[in-house]
Design an enzyme around this catalytic site. Sequence first.
Site: not given
Length: 259
Positions: A103, A168, A200
């Site tokens: 991430d 995300k 996400k």
Amino acid sequence: MSGTEITLVDIASRVLPLLDLTSLNDADDADSTAVLCAKAVTPVGNVAAVCLWPSFIPQAKQALSGSGVKVATVVNFPGGSLPADKVVDQIARALADGADEIDVVMPYAAVMAGMGGDQRAQDHLAACREACGPVTMKVILESGALAKPALIERAAQVAVAAGADFLKTSTGKVPAGATPGAARIMLTACREAGRPVGFKASGGIRDVETAAQYLALADEICGPGWASPATFRFGASGLLDALLGVLGQGPAVTVTAGY
């Protein structure tokens, strides 16, 4: 799905395997990591992944061996301000330690600045993409800092162009986390990417009802069969307790889908 009667148990059962169980606290240590990994494996199913600091990757890999739970970590976190070569080094170390997913915080300040910032951010993320190789790369846009819909849309386009596997919302380290408005923009970018790109939702999602709102958006924008662990995640910590509470109850509570 509007008006279709579903239960909180149905929703919780759907959300649990989409969860990236997350702990990114300054006080995290080996003991807290052991607790996190133990929580990831539940009697009613396992979460998709744990997401933790890079230093705890080896411990998590060992603890979760054979469980099917992936180990994710963060780089360029939380400010998105490191130079690309430093982030590439972080990625290389994380992969060497066994990380399954990365991430990465995009340099969102560059997008906010304009004047060529989009290209600088894209070049930065492209270097991260190359460093990740085939490993899943989730790009954190920090939508709460971007704030304006036009900036969120631009950041999403930059991330997709650079090869993001997921978009995300948030690091959870700025006051504003995930919002339905940002999610709608990002899910639309996923749908229009021309290749598989997941979403996400992270930052402030703590209860089943809120999670249901994001699933409803995904169903609306990307189709009712789209959201799976390969395409949709929730990044959260407290949400797991809420899910297990619902799944451990007796009579199910009925709600209306799409509220």
